[in-house]
Design a protein around this motif. Structure first.
Motif, PDB file in Angstrom:
ATOM      1  N   CYS A 150      -0.581  13.455  -3.586  1.00  0.00           N
ATOM      2  CA  CYS A 150      -0.834  14.217  -4.815  1.00  0.00           C
ATOM      3  C   CYS A 150      -0.156  15.583  -4.767  1.00  0.00           C
ATOM      4  N   PHE A 161       1.048   4.437  -2.889  1.00  0.00           N
ATOM      5  CA  PHE A 161       0.937   5.873  -2.639  1.00  0.00           C
ATOM      6  C   PHE A 161       2.229   6.601  -3.005  1.00  0.00           C
ATOM      7  N   TRP A 178       0.842  -1.202   0.000  1.00  0.00           N
ATOM      8  CA  TRP A 178       0.000   0.000   0.000  1.00  0.00           C
ATOM      9  C   TRP A 178       0.875   1.250   0.000  1.00  0.00           C
ATOM     10  N   MET A 209      -3.975   8.958   0.211  1.00  0.00           N
ATOM     11  CA  MET A 209      -3.829   9.122  -1.228  1.00  0.00           C
ATOM     12  C   MET A 209      -3.675  10.588  -1.620  1.00  0.00           C
ATOM     13  N   ILE A 245       2.297   7.441  -6.631  1.00  0.00           N
ATOM     14  CA  ILE A 245       1.566   8.682  -6.931  1.00  0.00           C
ATOM     15  C   ILE A 245       2.475   9.878  -6.660  1.00  0.00           C
TER      16      ILE A 245
END
Length: 89
Positions: free
Chosen positions: A50, A21, A17, A46, A24
């Motif tokens: 970003c 992330f 996991w 998440m 990203i």
């Protein structure tokens, strides 16, 4: 079941996991997150990865792990100081 093997399985699951992330966060193109209503748990993890976050007026955020005495372990706590403007960590 052996406690050590169970712990290793949990570690491997959490690491996968975390890696998703991190992918990203390391994307060479800008990643934009748009949030409306509730943003809880994994969603906060998440969006913290970003580059740009846009939230509607009704958006709310919760890192529930903190409320029950756990550390958010998907990278949120490491990324949050930069997101909220405190780079001194």
């Amino acid at each position: 079941a052996d406690v050590g093997r169970t712990a290793l399985q949990h570690y491997q699951h959490i690491k996968s996991w975390q890696d998703s992330f991190t992918a990203i966060a390391e994307c060479p193109k800008p990643v934009i997150a748009v949030i409306h209503s509730a943003c809880v748990g994994g969603a906060v993890d998440m969006i913290s990865a970003c580059d740009i976050r846009i939230a509607s007026e009704d958006a709310w955020f919760c890192i529930k792990e903190v409320a029950i005495g756990l550390a958010a372990d998907m990278g949120t706590l490491q990324r949050f100081p930069k997101i909220v403007g405190n780079d001194s960590v």
